[in-house]
Design a protein around this motif. Structure first.
Motif, PDB file in Angstrom:
ATOM      1  N   ILE A  59      -5.244  -1.765  -6.933  1.00 59.33           N
ATOM      2  CA  ILE A  59      -5.864  -0.563  -7.238  1.00 59.33           C
ATOM      3  C   ILE A  59      -6.846  -0.458  -8.474  1.00 59.33           C
ATOM      4  N   PRO A  60      -6.100  -0.889  -9.704  1.00 57.77           N
ATOM      5  CA  PRO A  60      -6.826  -0.801 -11.001  1.00 57.77           C
ATOM      6  C   PRO A  60      -8.077  -1.999 -10.625  1.00 57.77           C
ATOM      7  N   LYS A  61      -8.160  -3.036 -10.331  1.00 58.59           N
ATOM      8  CA  LYS A  61      -8.791  -4.132  -9.822  1.00 58.59           C
ATOM      9  C   LYS A  61      -9.927  -3.359  -9.007  1.00 58.59           C
ATOM     10  N   GLY A  62      -9.460  -2.947  -7.981  1.00 59.98           N
ATOM     11  CA  GLY A  62     -10.487  -2.333  -6.944  1.00 59.98           C
ATOM     12  C   GLY A  62     -11.431  -1.345  -7.531  1.00 59.98           C
ATOM     13  N   ILE A  63     -10.951  -0.418  -8.397  1.00 62.37           N
ATOM     14  CA  ILE A  63     -11.656   0.736  -8.718  1.00 62.37           C
ATOM     15  C   ILE A  63     -12.626  -0.122 -10.023  1.00 62.37           C
ATOM     16  N   TRP A  64     -12.282  -1.055 -10.879  1.00 62.93           N
ATOM     17  CA  TRP A  64     -13.156  -1.602 -11.862  1.00 62.93           C
ATOM     18  C   TRP A  64     -14.221  -2.381 -11.033  1.00 62.93           C
ATOM     19  N   LEU A  65     -13.894  -2.998  -9.890  1.00 56.06           N
ATOM     20  CA  LEU A  65     -14.923  -3.792  -9.241  1.00 56.06           C
ATOM     21  C   LEU A  65     -15.951  -2.826  -8.560  1.00 56.06           C
ATOM     22  N   ASN A  66     -15.511  -1.509  -8.138  1.00 55.11           N
ATOM     23  CA  ASN A  66     -16.371  -0.642  -7.573  1.00 55.11           C
ATOM     24  C   ASN A  66     -17.524  -0.275  -8.571  1.00 55.11           C
TER      25      ASN A  66
ATOM     26  N   LYS B  95     -14.521   3.065 -14.510  1.00 53.26           N
ATOM     27  CA  LYS B  95     -13.865   2.111 -15.475  1.00 53.26           C
ATOM     28  C   LYS B  95     -12.931   2.453 -16.229  1.00 53.26           C
ATOM     29  N   SER B  96     -12.923   3.720 -16.844  1.00 54.18           N
ATOM     30  CA  SER B  96     -11.983   4.458 -17.666  1.00 54.18           C
ATOM     31  C   SER B  96     -10.724   4.699 -16.916  1.00 54.18           C
ATOM     32  N   LEU B  97     -10.960   5.198 -15.563  1.00 52.78           N
ATOM     33  CA  LEU B  97      -9.691   5.174 -14.858  1.00 52.78           C
ATOM     34  C   LEU B  97      -9.108   3.886 -14.484  1.00 52.78           C
ATOM     35  N   ALA B  98      -9.908   2.882 -14.302  1.00 52.54           N
ATOM     36  CA  ALA B  98      -9.164   1.698 -14.030  1.00 52.54           C
ATOM     37  C   ALA B  98      -8.548   0.906 -15.089  1.00 52.54           C
ATOM     38  N   VAL B  99      -8.852   1.336 -16.322  1.00 53.19           N
ATOM     39  CA  VAL B  99      -8.245   0.951 -17.615  1.00 53.19           C
ATOM     40  C   VAL B  99      -6.927   1.578 -17.753  1.00 53.19           C
ATOM     41  N   VAL B 100      -7.024   3.004 -17.227  1.00 47.40           N
ATOM     42  CA  VAL B 100      -5.666   3.833 -17.583  1.00 47.40           C
ATOM     43  C   VAL B 100      -4.632   3.309 -16.459  1.00 47.40           C
ATOM     44  N   LEU B 101      -5.318   3.103 -15.227  1.00 44.62           N
ATOM     45  CA  LEU B 101      -4.031   2.820 -14.253  1.00 44.62           C
ATOM     46  C   LEU B 101      -3.574   1.569 -14.486  1.00 44.62           C
TER      47      LEU B 101
ATOM     48  N   SER C 295       0.085   0.250 -14.749  1.00 42.45           N
ATOM     49  CA  SER C 295       0.732  -0.755 -14.069  1.00 42.45           C
ATOM     50  C   SER C 295       1.481  -1.620 -14.722  1.00 42.45           C
ATOM     51  N   PHE C 296       0.676  -2.189 -15.863  1.00 41.06           N
ATOM     52  CA  PHE C 296       1.478  -3.002 -17.150  1.00 41.06           C
ATOM     53  C   PHE C 296       2.958  -2.372 -17.563  1.00 41.06           C
ATOM     54  N   ALA C 297       2.737  -1.184 -17.765  1.00 46.41           N
ATOM     55  CA  ALA C 297       4.006  -0.253 -18.249  1.00 46.41           C
ATOM     56  C   ALA C 297       5.153  -0.423 -17.249  1.00 46.41           C
ATOM     57  N   ILE C 298       4.666  -0.206 -15.862  1.00 49.65           N
ATOM     58  CA  ILE C 298       5.708  -0.285 -14.885  1.00 49.65           C
ATOM     59  C   ILE C 298       6.319  -1.651 -14.915  1.00 49.65           C
TER      60      ILE C 298
ATOM     61  N   MET D  39       4.505   9.432  -9.146  1.00 48.65           N
ATOM     62  CA  MET D  39       3.452   9.448  -7.853  1.00 48.65           C
ATOM     63  C   MET D  39       2.534   8.410  -8.051  1.00 48.65           C
ATOM     64  N   TYR D  40       2.315   7.565  -9.185  1.00 50.87           N
ATOM     65  CA  TYR D  40       1.455   6.552  -9.035  1.00 50.87           C
ATOM     66  C   TYR D  40       2.022   5.481  -8.593  1.00 50.87           C
ATOM     67  N   MET D  41       3.558   5.455  -8.599  1.00 51.15           N
ATOM     68  CA  MET D  41       4.367   4.143  -7.897  1.00 51.15           C
ATOM     69  C   MET D  41       4.212   4.449  -6.405  1.00 51.15           C
ATOM     70  N   CYS D  42       4.317   5.849  -6.013  1.00 48.67           N
ATOM     71  CA  CYS D  42       4.112   6.014  -4.474  1.00 48.67           C
ATOM     72  C   CYS D  42       2.813   5.855  -4.024  1.00 48.67           C
ATOM     73  N   ILE D  43       1.551   5.931  -4.656  1.00 47.73           N
ATOM     74  CA  ILE D  43       0.313   5.779  -4.247  1.00 47.73           C
ATOM     75  C   ILE D  43       0.234   4.441  -4.124  1.00 47.73           C
ATOM     76  N   CYS D  44       0.619   3.635  -4.979  1.00 47.06           N
ATOM     77  CA  CYS D  44       0.626   2.016  -4.975  1.00 47.06           C
ATOM     78  C   CYS D  44       1.313   1.424  -3.884  1.00 47.06           C
ATOM     79  N   THR D  45       2.450   1.810  -3.320  1.00 48.90           N
ATOM     80  CA  THR D  45       3.170   1.568  -2.407  1.00 48.90           C
ATOM     81  C   THR D  45       2.449   1.816  -0.808  1.00 48.90           C
ATOM     82  N   TYR D  46       2.064   3.162  -1.005  1.00 48.43           N
ATOM     83  CA  TYR D  46       1.546   3.670   0.343  1.00 48.43           C
ATOM     84  C   TYR D  46       0.187   3.051   0.367  1.00 48.43           C
ATOM     85  N   TYR D  47      -0.603   2.553  -0.526  1.00 47.69           N
ATOM     86  CA  TYR D  47      -1.737   2.088  -0.269  1.00 47.69           C
ATOM     87  C   TYR D  47      -1.738   0.520   0.367  1.00 47.69           C
ATOM     88  N   SER D  48      -0.659  -0.010  -0.385  1.00 46.75           N
ATOM     89  CA  SER D  48      -0.463  -1.386   0.461  1.00 46.75           C
ATOM     90  C   SER D  48      -0.007  -1.270   1.917  1.00 46.75           C
ATOM     91  N   LEU D  49       0.956  -0.148   2.132  1.00 44.20           N
ATOM     92  CA  LEU D  49       1.233   0.077   3.323  1.00 44.20           C
ATOM     93  C   LEU D  49       0.149   0.589   4.211  1.00 44.20           C
TER      94      LEU D  49
END
Length: 489
Positions: free
Chosen positions: A167-174, A345-351, A355-358, A398-408
């Motif tokens: 998710i963070p990588k995709g937002i940064w590349l977009n 880019k700011s959102l990608a950095v925050v996420l 992600s690193f904190a998780i 909520m971020y953990m849920c979004i990451c899991t469901y995104y992969s799903l």
């Protein structure tokens, strides 16, 4: 204690209804709509109960209401995801002509599946009891809950790990227009091939249906079923007069649909699924094309900013006129051509930081004495501020849920189901809601393991889940602490 929960509950209900209205196809029955809505609501209610549960545990409150609501939500999702939703899903996917036959087909398919899984589970129960007969204090219901929870924990670790990096990588590349343009071009080309195949499959199904109808006499015992299929096909063509069957070809076995009632049901199911697939791919193709054209507009406006006076012109709408129109054109240019890239880019950095904190919290979950979980630190730093404590818990959860469901969803789109605006079929909606319900409790339990409440205090959630996992020695506490390391790797 209930401030955050009472605010978030109606918001969750509204989000569920709006999301379902946005994605559900035109042919989704009302009972499917309400089943999916209730399943999604139960899943979300588990997630929004966690912050309130953390608050009560921090302040040593005994809350029977949370225990009741948690049990209600958990058992609702458990029964829905393993029994109710699969039955309705099989019923919706069946091509039979009566309610009784469709229900029988659904129950038969689910029974075969659960007998296969149940035989393995029964062997496991017998082996478990024989090996631990002297000190195993569990029961069958605890074993069933432990299996469901462990399934979500183990598979959820892989889904969460993928989402945390993607998710963070995709937002940064977009945020890079060149990269996004290449990605959209690839998606358009890929979807064009799928749309062409879907158009051919739908055309074949129509030609086969028409040919079967022509060769069947009016006195044939299967004629009433054929009439139902004919009316369904006529309604399909009436709803979209622009669709013209092309390239329909008959295979060697394509004229065998008039042999018995089951073969007629297969023909009806084939026609229905071919139609759903075609309109789903057409919707996705249109969406990607519009995104590509809009991106092209944005790039052209940025390159011509000096000649246009920093005003945004679009190929999708006429130019705005007047002073207000010029002001809106400038605002749109600033947002789409200047600000949005930096926001992404700011959102990608925050996420990325989240992600690193998780990952850090998951990797150090076995450490004692030093609390390296950022979320645990934030929850304790909020002190007695109820809303701040619950927000500090809710946002990362909520971020953990979004990451899991995104992969799903990424995995499901390739194989089983798809979430397409206004074109998602009943079967896809039911499968998606089943998977969402299946992962909500394990994600919440995983997050609670990252929060060090201290003082041997536990949330109601952990107490109930702890008893579930203690019921079966193999799924003990050690396993729940070790498995997150898989996701970190």
């Amino acid at each position: 204690m209930w401030v955050f929960y009472m605010f978030s509950l109606p918001v969750a209900i509204g989000m569920v209804i709006v999301t379902l209205n946005y994605f559900s196809g035109p042919d989704v029955p009302k009972y499917v709509f309400f089943t999916v809505a209730y399943t999604w609501f139960c899943s979300v209610s588990i997630v929004i109960l966690v912050p309130a549960d953390i608050w009560t545990a921090l302040n040593n409150y005994e809350s029977g209401a949370i225990s009741f609501l948690w049990s209600l939500s958990y058992w609702s999702t458990f029964l829905l995801t393993w029994a109710v939703v699969p039955t309705i899903q099989g019923y919706e996917d069946a091509g039979d002509f009566t309610v009784k036959e469709r229900l029988r087909t659904s129950l038969h398919g689910n029974l075969v599946f659960y007998l296969s899984v149940g035989s393995v589970a029964l062997f496991g129960v017998i082996l478990l009891i024989s090996l631990h007969k002297n000190y195993w204090s569990g029961n069958i219901s605890g074993f069933a809950m432990a299996c469901s929870n462990t399934f979500g924990l183990v598979t959820g670790a892989f889904l969460l790990g993928f989402g945390l990096s993607e998710i963070p990588k995709g937002i940064w590349l977009n945020a890079d227009w060149n990269i996004e343009q290449k990605v959209l071009s690839h998606k358009v080309a890929k979807m064009a091939v799928k749309l062409d195949d879907a158009h051919r499959n739908f055309s074949n199904a129509i030609v086969i249906t028409q040919a079967t109808s022509k060769q069947m006499s009016k006195r044939d015992s299967l004629r009433p079923y054929m009439n139902i299929i004919d009316r369904m096909l006529l309604q399909m063509l009436k709803e979209d007069p622009s669709f013209k069957p092309q390239g329909g070809r008959l295979g060697e076995s394509d004229m065998d649909y008039d042999s018995d009632e089951k073969s007629m049901a297969s023909l009806r199911r084939r026609l229905k699924r071919a139609r759903e697939q075609y309109y789903r791919y057409r919707s996705e193709y249109t969406k990607f094309v519009l995104e590509a054209l809009e991106l092209e507009d944005t790039i052209k406006n940025y390159e011509r900013r000096d000649t246009t006076g920093w005003k945004y012109t679009s190929c999708f709408r006429p130019e705005r006129i007047g002073k207000v129109g010029a002001f809106l054109e400038t605002c749109e240019f600033l947002w789409k051509c200047i600000l949005w890239k930096h926001v992404e880019k700011s959102l990608a950095v925050v996420l990325g930081v989240m992600s690193f904190a998780i990952l850090l919290a998951e990797a150090t979950i076995l450490t004692s004495g030093v609390d390296l979980s950022l979320f645990s630190i934030l929850v304790h730093a909020a002190g007695q501020q109820e809303v701040l404590v619950q927000l500090a818990a809710f946002i990362p959860l909520m971020y953990m849920c979004i990451c899991t469901y995104y992969s799903l969803f990424k995995m499901g789109t390739m194989m089983f189901y798809s979430l397409t605006p206004k074109q998602t079929s009943s079967v896809s909606l039911l499968m998606i809601c089943s998977m969402i319900a299946r992962y909500a409790p394990p994600i919440s339990y995983n997050f609670l393991n990252l929060i060090n409440i201290g003082g041997n205090r536990k949330t109601v959630f952990e107490k109930k889940m702890g008893r579930i996992n203690d019921a079966v020695p193999f799924f003990g506490k050690g396993f729940n602490k070790i498995y997150p390391l898989i996701m970190v790797i």
